[in-house]
Every structure is written in structure tokens, then in C-alpha cells.
Write a protein that holds these residues in place. Structure first.
Motif, PDB file in Angstrom:
ATOM      1  N   ARG A   1       4.819  -8.430  -8.810  1.00 33.40           N
ATOM      2  CA  ARG A   1       6.144  -9.066  -8.812  1.00 33.40           C
ATOM      3  C   ARG A   1       7.271  -8.108  -9.188  1.00 33.40           C
ATOM      4  NH1 ARG A   1       6.476 -14.432  -6.921  1.00 33.40           N
ATOM      5  NH2 ARG A   1       4.341 -15.164  -6.908  1.00 33.40           N
ATOM      6  N   GLY A   2       6.905  -6.949  -9.704  1.00 34.83           N
ATOM      7  CA  GLY A   2       7.938  -5.998 -10.126  1.00 34.83           C
ATOM      8  C   GLY A   2       8.691  -6.470 -11.349  1.00 34.83           C
ATOM      9  N   ARG A   3       8.050  -7.291 -12.170  1.00 39.65           N
ATOM     10  CA  ARG A   3       8.672  -7.824 -13.382  1.00 39.65           C
ATOM     11  C   ARG A   3       7.751  -7.557 -14.559  1.00 39.65           C
ATOM     12  NH1 ARG A   3      10.708 -13.719 -12.915  1.00 39.65           N
ATOM     13  NH2 ARG A   3      11.681 -13.033 -14.821  1.00 39.65           N
ATOM     14  N   PRO A   4       8.184  -6.720 -15.488  1.00 40.07           N
ATOM     15  CA  PRO A   4       7.319  -6.397 -16.630  1.00 40.07           C
ATOM     16  C   PRO A   4       7.160  -7.577 -17.581  1.00 40.07           C
ATOM     17  CG  PRO A   4       9.479  -5.419 -16.934  1.00 40.07           C
ATOM     18  CD  PRO A   4       9.463  -6.021 -15.552  1.00 40.07           C
ATOM     19  N   LEU A   5       6.046  -7.589 -18.270  1.00 38.42           N
ATOM     20  CA  LEU A   5       5.855  -8.565 -19.341  1.00 38.42           C
ATOM     21  C   LEU A   5       6.818  -8.206 -20.471  1.00 38.42           C
ATOM     22  CD1 LEU A   5       1.971  -8.686 -19.405  1.00 38.42           C
ATOM     23  CD2 LEU A   5       3.498 -10.524 -18.718  1.00 38.42           C
ATOM     24  N   PRO A   6       7.194  -9.163 -21.297  1.00 43.50           N
ATOM     25  CA  PRO A   6       8.080  -8.843 -22.428  1.00 43.50           C
ATOM     26  C   PRO A   6       7.457  -7.776 -23.335  1.00 43.50           C
ATOM     27  CG  PRO A   6       7.878 -11.219 -22.158  1.00 43.50           C
ATOM     28  CD  PRO A   6       6.871 -10.587 -21.242  1.00 43.50           C
ATOM     29  N   ALA A   7       8.299  -6.941 -23.890  1.00 42.10           N
ATOM     30  CA  ALA A   7       7.833  -5.889 -24.798  1.00 42.10           C
ATOM     31  C   ALA A   7       7.102  -6.504 -25.989  1.00 42.10           C
ATOM     32  CB  ALA A   7       9.016  -5.057 -25.275  1.00 42.10           C
ATOM     33  N   ARG A   8       6.185  -5.763 -26.536  1.00 41.89           N
ATOM     34  CA  ARG A   8       5.398  -6.153 -27.717  1.00 41.89           C
ATOM     35  C   ARG A   8       4.689  -7.497 -27.520  1.00 41.89           C
ATOM     36  NH1 ARG A   8       8.960  -5.074 -32.886  1.00 41.89           N
ATOM     37  NH2 ARG A   8      10.371  -6.436 -31.789  1.00 41.89           N
ATOM     38  N   THR A   9       4.127  -7.681 -26.312  1.00 38.99           N
ATOM     39  CA  THR A   9       3.382  -8.893 -26.001  1.00 38.99           C
ATOM     40  C   THR A   9       1.916  -8.540 -25.811  1.00 38.99           C
ATOM     41  OG1 THR A   9       5.277  -9.897 -24.897  1.00 38.99           O
ATOM     42  CG2 THR A   9       3.125 -10.795 -24.348  1.00 38.99           C
ATOM     43  N   VAL A  10       1.049  -9.265 -26.486  1.00 43.82           N
ATOM     44  CA  VAL A  10      -0.394  -9.090 -26.328  1.00 43.82           C
ATOM     45  C   VAL A  10      -0.922 -10.265 -25.509  1.00 43.82           C
ATOM     46  CG1 VAL A  10      -0.985 -10.272 -28.485  1.00 43.82           C
ATOM     47  CG2 VAL A  10      -2.569  -8.605 -27.531  1.00 43.82           C
ATOM     48  N   VAL A  11      -1.879  -9.982 -24.621  1.00 45.04           N
ATOM     49  CA  VAL A  11      -2.446 -11.013 -23.746  1.00 45.04           C
ATOM     50  C   VAL A  11      -3.965 -10.931 -23.837  1.00 45.04           C
ATOM     51  CG1 VAL A  11      -2.594 -11.892 -21.379  1.00 45.04           C
ATOM     52  CG2 VAL A  11      -0.502 -10.747 -22.152  1.00 45.04           C
ATOM     53  N   PHE A  12      -4.615 -12.067 -24.042  1.00 46.10           N
ATOM     54  CA  PHE A  12      -6.069 -12.096 -23.994  1.00 46.10           C
ATOM     55  C   PHE A  12      -6.548 -13.472 -23.575  1.00 46.10           C
ATOM     56  CE2 PHE A  12      -5.148 -13.328 -28.371  1.00 46.10           C
ATOM     57  CZ  PHE A  12      -6.004 -14.409 -28.583  1.00 46.10           C
ATOM     58  N   GLY A  13      -7.713 -13.511 -22.978  1.00 48.85           N
ATOM     59  CA  GLY A  13      -8.336 -14.756 -22.540  1.00 48.85           C
ATOM     60  C   GLY A  13      -9.274 -14.480 -21.388  1.00 48.85           C
ATOM     61  N   GLU A  14     -10.196 -15.377 -21.186  1.00 50.48           N
ATOM     62  CA  GLU A  14     -11.163 -15.238 -20.096  1.00 50.48           C
ATOM     63  C   GLU A  14     -10.680 -16.014 -18.882  1.00 50.48           C
ATOM     64  OE1 GLU A  14     -15.265 -15.950 -21.089  1.00 50.48           O
ATOM     65  OE2 GLU A  14     -14.937 -15.291 -23.156  1.00 50.48           O
ATOM     66  N   LEU A  15     -10.963 -15.506 -17.705  1.00 56.52           N
ATOM     67  CA  LEU A  15     -10.656 -16.195 -16.452  1.00 56.52           C
ATOM     68  C   LEU A  15     -11.959 -16.521 -15.747  1.00 56.52           C
ATOM     69  CD1 LEU A  15      -7.695 -14.189 -14.865  1.00 56.52           C
ATOM     70  CD2 LEU A  15      -7.615 -16.390 -16.012  1.00 56.52           C
ATOM     71  N   GLY A  16     -12.081 -17.772 -15.314  1.00 58.87           N
ATOM     72  CA  GLY A  16     -13.245 -18.168 -14.540  1.00 58.87           C
ATOM     73  C   GLY A  16     -13.061 -17.777 -13.088  1.00 58.87           C
ATOM     74  N   LEU A  17     -14.110 -17.882 -12.318  1.00 51.68           N
ATOM     75  CA  LEU A  17     -14.063 -17.506 -10.908  1.00 51.68           C
ATOM     76  C   LEU A  17     -13.107 -18.372 -10.097  1.00 51.68           C
ATOM     77  CD1 LEU A  17     -17.835 -16.779 -10.258  1.00 51.68           C
ATOM     78  CD2 LEU A  17     -15.977 -15.134 -10.553  1.00 51.68           C
ATOM     79  N   THR A  18     -12.850 -19.591 -10.568  1.00 57.59           N
ATOM     80  CA  THR A  18     -11.924 -20.471  -9.845  1.00 57.59           C
ATOM     81  C   THR A  18     -10.517 -20.426 -10.439  1.00 57.59           C
ATOM     82  OG1 THR A  18     -12.571 -22.370 -11.199  1.00 57.59           O
ATOM     83  CG2 THR A  18     -13.773 -22.030  -9.126  1.00 57.59           C
TER      84      THR A  18
END
Length: 106
Positions: free
Chosen positions: A39-56
């Protein structure tokens, strides 16, 4: 559809180029980084992301969420994006932004 194709290519390429992540909680972070790039849009600074994604595409709770949030705060992260299933026991900081399904920004 293009996101799904790109994510599949990313994960297949990760194995080809020798980049392997053993922690399934990195799924959501990889998807967020890929979506940000597409998308050419960065995530906000100092943001942590975690989590599992299922196949669907479902977002699943990640193990040791409280430990992850505490370590992220210690490292200077001030915002967190993680599965709604990890809300129980989450500290006030970093501020939670739980998700059920990843949404791409317009």
C-alpha cells in the motif's frame, strides 16, 4: 487477492532465501509489513505487531502475549497490534489495538 498472492510468494520466498521464523506469532507482523509495503503506507512508528494467522486468514491468539508486550514496552514500543484473543491480562501500555481480521488501509 493480490495480497494473498504476495503473502504466499513472501512465505515461499522466505524458505528459498533461507529466512525462517520459528515463531508462528510472527505471522501477523509479516502480513502487516507486506500490506504496508504493497500500500505504500508505513505502520505507525514504535508499533509492535504479533499474532498467528490461519490458512483462511483468521487471526489467532499468540502465546506469551503479556511477556511480548512487556518486552516491547521495555524496548520503546508504545503501540501494539495483536489478536483480540490476547486481551485478557494485557497491561495498559502499550495501548492495545486488537484485531479479528487484518484490514488493509485504503
Amino acid at each position: 487477492e493480490s495480497f494473498q498472492k504476495a503473502f504466499t510468494e513472501f512465505t515461499e520466498g522466505a524458505v528459498i532465501f533461507g529466512y525462517q521464523v520459528q515463531d508462528p506469532a510472527a505471522d501477523l507482523a509479516a502480513a502487516a509489513a507486506l500490506a504496508s509495503s504493497l500500500r505504500g503506507r508505513p505502520l505507525p512508528a514504535r508499533t509492535v505487531v504479533f499474532g498467528e494467522l490461519g490458512l483462511t486468514g483468521e487471526v489467532r491468539a499468540a502465546g506469551r502475549a503479556l511477556e511480548r508486550l512487556q518486552e516491547a514496552a521495555r524496548l520503546g514500543f508504545r503501540r501494539a497490534i495483536f489478536p483480540r484473543g490476547n486481551l485478557q491480562g494485557a497491561p495498559d501500555r502499550p495501548a492495545p489495538a486488537p484485531v479479528d481480521r487484518p484490514r488493509l488501509p485504503p
